[in-house]
Enzyme design. Sequence first.
Site, PDB file in Angstrom:
ATOM      1  N   TYR A 126       0.831  -1.213   0.000  1.00  0.00           N
ATOM      2  CA  TYR A 126       0.000   0.000   0.000  1.00  0.00           C
ATOM      3  C   TYR A 126       0.864   1.262   0.000  1.00  0.00           C
ATOM      4  CZ  TYR A 126      -3.389   3.438   1.780  1.00  0.00           C
ATOM      5  OH  TYR A 126      -4.181   4.557   1.957  1.00  0.00           O
ATOM      6  N   LYS A 130       1.701   4.171  -2.954  1.00  0.00           N
ATOM      7  CA  LYS A 130       1.521   5.592  -2.669  1.00  0.00           C
ATOM      8  C   LYS A 130       2.807   6.376  -2.959  1.00  0.00           C
ATOM      9  CE  LYS A 130      -2.734   5.745  -0.995  1.00  0.00           C
ATOM     10  NZ  LYS A 130      -3.813   6.528  -1.626  1.00  0.00           N
TER      11      LYS A 130
END
Length: 224
Positions: A126, A130
Amino acid sequence: MNSKLRRICLVGATGLVGSAIMKHCTGRDDVHVVGVGRRRSETVPPDAEFLAGEPIDWPSLIRESRADVLVCALGTTMKAAGSRPQFRAIDHDLVRYVAEGAVAAGITHMIVVSSVGADRQSRSFYLQVKGETEDALARLPLKRLDVLRPSLLRGRRGQSRPLERLGQLTAPAVGALLFHGPLRRYRSIRASDVAKAIVSLAEQPVEGRFVHEFDAIVQAASRK
């Protein structure tokens, strides 16, 4: 017409932060927000301007918005996406596609909601995605790029998530007890404060790339 009116094109207008931005700007005469998304939802104020279309059409809708600033509040979760490729398609590919559309439309200022800990070298998929997204945006010919990196966002979501709601209720007290010094950036924050910070940053004329974590977001929010 107000000569100081700032036009914001908001992609991700129906999410937690996007909805807060729409609500915060309702009735103001110094900023006008144009939402862009697949479809209008009940979280978008009735009198707000909203351009609906499939993602492939969003660059043309961004141009139609005649905005000065692009705000991208797009984002999903691994659970909602269903797979790593689907998560990357939204949180990286679609965000970059939207940003490229804004550049093509002549917009030179972008504000994006990322995540605390974003780093392309992270072991967390994740946070890795990002970080890759932030790096991709930094390579675009934007005069100003504001990256907001909040931790847990507090606010009422459209979907009922009891465990998340419990976490939101306890987060302020936990943050005050545990997160000090360098760990302050992990404190939870209200989506409404992130929205206020974004609207404040949309008016900043200084060029460059700026990363805003907890304290900087709170400071920017206090100006609006």
